[in-house]
Design an enzyme around this catalytic site. Structure first.
Site, PDB file in Angstrom:
ATOM      1  N   LYS A  44       0.865  -1.183   0.000  1.00  0.00           N
ATOM      2  CA  LYS A  44       0.000   0.000   0.000  1.00  0.00           C
ATOM      3  C   LYS A  44       0.896   1.225   0.000  1.00  0.00           C
ATOM      4  O   LYS A  44       2.053   1.152   0.417  1.00  0.00           O
ATOM      5  CB  LYS A  44      -0.887   0.020   1.255  1.00  0.00           C
TER       6      LYS A  44
HETATM    7  P1  NAD Z   1     -13.473   7.372  -2.769  1.00  0.00           P
HETATM    8  O1  NAD Z   1     -12.461   8.375  -2.371  1.00  0.00           O
HETATM    9  O2  NAD Z   1     -13.870   7.270  -4.193  1.00  0.00           O
HETATM   10  O3  NAD Z   1     -14.834   7.591  -1.926  1.00  0.00           O
HETATM   11  C1  NAD Z   1     -14.870   7.652  -0.536  1.00  0.00           C
HETATM   12  C2  NAD Z   1     -16.265   8.107  -0.140  1.00  0.00           C
HETATM   13  O4  NAD Z   1     -16.374   8.079   1.272  1.00  0.00           O
HETATM   14  C3  NAD Z   1     -16.618   9.527  -0.568  1.00  0.00           C
HETATM   15  O5  NAD Z   1     -17.976   9.562  -0.992  1.00  0.00           O
HETATM   16  C4  NAD Z   1     -16.485  10.343   0.712  1.00  0.00           C
HETATM   17  O6  NAD Z   1     -17.353  11.447   0.729  1.00  0.00           O
HETATM   18  C5  NAD Z   1     -16.921   9.311   1.722  1.00  0.00           C
HETATM   19  N1  NAD Z   1     -16.384   9.575   3.058  1.00  0.00           N
HETATM   20  C6  NAD Z   1     -15.136   9.920   3.432  1.00  0.00           C
HETATM   21  N2  NAD Z   1     -15.061  10.050   4.771  1.00  0.00           N
HETATM   22  C7  NAD Z   1     -16.297   9.771   5.231  1.00  0.00           C
HETATM   23  C8  NAD Z   1     -16.861   9.738   6.522  1.00  0.00           C
HETATM   24  N3  NAD Z   1     -16.120  10.021   7.600  1.00  0.00           N
HETATM   25  N4  NAD Z   1     -18.160   9.394   6.620  1.00  0.00           N
HETATM   26  C9  NAD Z   1     -18.887   9.110   5.541  1.00  0.00           C
HETATM   27  N5  NAD Z   1     -18.427   9.126   4.299  1.00  0.00           N
HETATM   28  C10 NAD Z   1     -17.137   9.462   4.157  1.00  0.00           C
HETATM   29  O7  NAD Z   1     -12.939   5.974  -2.214  1.00  0.00           O
HETATM   30  P2  NAD Z   1     -13.344   4.515  -2.703  1.00  0.00           P
HETATM   31  O8  NAD Z   1     -12.384   4.101  -3.745  1.00  0.00           O
HETATM   32  O9  NAD Z   1     -14.802   4.439  -2.949  1.00  0.00           O
HETATM   33  O10 NAD Z   1     -12.958   3.663  -1.395  1.00  0.00           O
HETATM   34  C11 NAD Z   1     -13.862   3.542  -0.293  1.00  0.00           C
HETATM   35  C12 NAD Z   1     -13.371   2.427   0.605  1.00  0.00           C
HETATM   36  O11 NAD Z   1     -13.288   1.220  -0.148  1.00  0.00           O
HETATM   37  C13 NAD Z   1     -11.965   2.615   1.216  1.00  0.00           C
HETATM   38  O12 NAD Z   1     -11.928   2.021   2.482  1.00  0.00           O
HETATM   39  C14 NAD Z   1     -11.066   1.842   0.272  1.00  0.00           C
HETATM   40  O13 NAD Z   1      -9.857   1.431   0.884  1.00  0.00           O
HETATM   41  C15 NAD Z   1     -11.980   0.686  -0.043  1.00  0.00           C
HETATM   42  N6  NAD Z   1     -11.624  -0.006  -1.277  1.00  0.00           N
HETATM   43  C16 NAD Z   1     -11.639   0.646  -2.475  1.00  0.00           C
HETATM   44  C17 NAD Z   1     -11.321  -0.057  -3.633  1.00  0.00           C
HETATM   45  C18 NAD Z   1     -11.386   0.579  -4.987  1.00  0.00           C
HETATM   46  O14 NAD Z   1     -11.231  -0.140  -5.986  1.00  0.00           O
HETATM   47  N7  NAD Z   1     -11.641   1.854  -5.111  1.00  0.00           N
HETATM   48  C19 NAD Z   1     -10.945  -1.403  -3.538  1.00  0.00           C
HETATM   49  C20 NAD Z   1     -10.953  -2.037  -2.295  1.00  0.00           C
HETATM   50  C21 NAD Z   1     -11.303  -1.320  -1.169  1.00  0.00           C
END
Ligand code: NAD
Length: 423
Positions: A113
Site C-alpha cells: 500500500k
Molecule cells: P473514494 O475516495 O472514491 O470515496 C470515498 C467516499 O467516502 C466519498 O464519498 C467520501 O465522501 C466518503 N467519506 C469519506 N469520509 C467519510 C466519513 N467520515 N463518513 C462518511 N463518508 C465518508 O474511495 P473509494 O475508492 O470508494 O474507497 C472507499 C473504501 O473502499 C476505502 O476504504 C477503500 O480502501 C476501499 N476499497 C476501495 C477499492 C477501490 O477499488 N476503489 C478497492 C478495495 C477497497
C-alpha cells in the site's frame, strides 16, 4: 462530545489492530508462531518527501509512503491513497490486509500500500499531477510489473494512475503497461475495472442472501460512502431491484425508507458535490446511518466506523465491509455475540484487486478481454472465495472474518514454509 468526535478520540492504531487480528487467526488456525512472527511485520517501508511547486508560487513538501508487507506468493499489489489523515501505520495495516486479500482470492500477489498525506480535494489538477509525478519518481525503484504494482484507492483515480504509468514509462524509456492498474481504457486499462470492487461486493451480498433463501428485491440496504465503491454499488443494487434506503458522504446521510432513486442521487452528487438536500430524502448524520434498521449495512468509506461505542446499536441483519477495516476487533466481538453476519473486507471488497490482476495479465500479454469475460471471471473467483470461507467458518465454528483471514494466512504461511526462510 458527538459520536464523530468520539470516533476520532477512540481511533486505535490500525497496524496494532491488524496485528491483533493476525495473532487471533494464527491461534485459531494453529499457524506456527514463528511464521506469525514473520507475517506480523512489513517487509519494507519507504518514506519519501515530495516537494511540489504550488500554483501560488510557493513550494510545499508532502510526506509519502510505499509499504510492501509480503511478496512470498508473487509481486506486491496495493493501492495508493491521498488523504490528509494518512499515517505510516495506516499504510502498513492496509498493506498487510492486501496480502490476506490476494491470498484469499488465490491471486499470485503479495500485499502493499502507499500514499501521500495531502487533501486532493483542495489541490489543482496541475498540483496533483506534479505531486503524483514526483511521488512516483521518489518510489520508482520500489515499483514495477514484477515487483510492486500500485492501483487507485481513496483520493486517487484512473487519471492519477495514468500519471504514474507515464512517469515510470518515461524513466525506463518505453511503455510499461503492467506497472500500475486502474488505468484509463485509452492506455491499457481493463473494461470493468471501475466498477469491479462494487461488483465484488454485490456478488458477496447476493451469495450471502442465497444462503438464507433470500433475494435482492426483498432487501433494504444502507451504504456509507458515495465514492467509487459506494456509488457503483448503489447503482448495481438498484439495478438488481434492492431497496437502497440510505446513502452518505463526508457531509452526511440521506434517507428514504421506501427506497432512494439512485440515478437521481448520482446526478445530484455530480451537480452539487454533496448528497445533502437530495429531493425525496431526509438528511441524517453518518452516525445515525450506522444505526439504521436494515437488511444489509455496507460501510464503503473509511476505517473504524463500527466501534465499541456503536456496535451494540447496529440494527443491520448483515454487514458487508466494502471499506477496508471499518470494524474494530472489539466491535467485531459484539457483532458476533449479537449474531450479526459480517462479510469481512478481505472477502467483500476484493473485486477491485481481482480485476486489477486481470488488467495486469492483459497488459503483460497486450491482449484485452471483453467486459462479459471480465465480469464472469470476477464472479467465479469471488464466489469461489466466498464458498471456501463459508465452509471454513462452518468447519472451525468461527466468524467469516476469522475464516477468511485463516485461509489467507494459512496460504501465505504454506508458501513461506515451501520456499524456506532465506538464506
Ligand atoms: P473514494 O475516495 O472514491 O470515496 C470515498 C467516499 O467516502 C466519498 O464519498 C467520501 O465522501 C466518503 N467519506 C469519506 N469520509 C467519510 C466519513 N467520515 N463518513 C462518511 N463518508 C465518508 O474511495 P473509494 O475508492 O470508494 O474507497 C472507499 C473504501 O473502499 C476505502 O476504504 C477503500 O480502501 C476501499 N476499497 C476501495 C477499492 C477501490 O477499488 N476503489 C478497492 C478495495 C477497497
Amino acid at each position: 462530545m458527538s459520536a464523530t468526535e468520539a470516533a476520532t478520540h477512540l481511533r486505535e492504531n490500525p497496524f496494532s489492530l491488524a496485528r491483533t487480528q493476525l495473532q487471533r487467526v494464527g491461534e485459531t488456525f494453529g499457524v506456527d508462531p514463528n511464521l506469525t512472527t514473520i507475517l506480523a511485520d512489513c517487509k519494507k517501508t519507504v518514506e519519501v518527501s515530495v516537494p511540489v511547486a504550488m500554483d501560488d508560487g510557493t513550494t510545499r513538501v508532502f510526506e509519502g509512503f510505499r509499504v510492501v508487507h509480503n511478496v512470498t506468493r508473487g509481486p506486491a499489489k496495493g493501492g495508493i491513497r491521498y488523504h490528509p489523515g494518512l499515517t505510516r501505520d495506516e499504510v502498513k495495516a492496509l498493506a498487510m490486509w492486501m496480502t490476506w486479500k490476494c491470498a484469499l482470492m488465490g491471486l499470485p500477489f503479495g500485499g502493499a500500500k502507499g500514499g501521500v498525506v495531502c487533501d486532493p480535494k483542495i489541490l489543482s489538477s496541475g498540483e496533483l499531477e506534479r505531486l503524483t509525478r514526483r511521488y512516483t519518481t521518489e518510489i520508482i525503484n520500489e515499483i514495477g510489473p514484477e515487483k510492486d504494482i500500485p492501483a487507485p484507492d481513496v483520493g486517487t483515480d484512473s487519471q492519477v494512475m495514468a500519471w504514474i504509468f507515464d512517469t515510470y514509462s518515461m524513466n525506463v524509456g518505453h511503455s510499461v503497461l503492467g506497472v500500475v492498474t486502474g488505468k484509463p481504457l485509452s492506455i491499457g486499462g481493463s473494461v470493468g475495472r471501475d466498477g469491479a470492487t462494487a461488483r465484488g461486493v454485490l456478488y458477496c451480498i447476493r451469495t450471502a442472501l442465497q444462503k438464507e433463501g433470500r433475494r435482492f428485491p426483498d432487501t433494504r440496504v444502507v451504504i456509507q460512502g458515495f465514492g467509487n465503491v459506494g456509488r457503483n454499488l448503489a447503482r448495481l443494487l438498484s439495478e438488481e431491484g434492492a431497496r437502497v434506503i440510505a446513502l452518505s458522504d463526508t457531509k452526511g446521510a440521506v434517507v428514504n425508507q421506501y427506497g432512494i432513486d439512485v440515478p437521481a442521487a448520482i446526478a445530484h452528487k455530480a451537480e452539487h458535490a454533496v448528497l445533502e438536500g437530495l429531493p425525496g430524502t431526509e438528511d441524517a448524520t453518518n452516525d445515525d446511518l450506522i444505526e439504521l434498521e436494515c437488511d444489509v449495512l455496507v460501510p464503503a468509506a473509511l476505517e473504524q466506523v463500527i466501534r465499541v461505542d456503536n456496535a451494540s446499536r447496529v440494527r443491520a441483519h448483515m454487514i458487508c465491509e466494502a471499506a477496508n477495516g471499518p470494524t474494530t476487533p472489539a466491535a467485531d466481538e459484539i457483532l458476533e455475540d449479537r449474531g450479526i453476519l459480517v462479510l469481512p473486507d478481505v472477502l467483500a471488497n476484493a473485486g477491485g484487486v481481482v480485476v486489477s490482476y486481470f488488467e495486469w495479465v492483459q497488459g503483460l500479454q497486450e491482449y484485452f478481454w471483453k467486459e462479459y469475460e471480465v465480469n464472469a471471471k470476477l464472479n467465479d473467483i469471488v464466489v469461489r472465495a466466498f464458498e471456501e470461507t463459508w465452509s471454513a467458518r462452518e468447519r472451525f465454528g468461527t466468524s467469516m472474518r476469522t475464516a477468511a483471514y485463516g485461509l489467507a494466512v494459512q496460504r501465505v504461511a504454506e508458501a513461506t514454509t515451501t520456499r524456506g526462510l532465506y538464506p
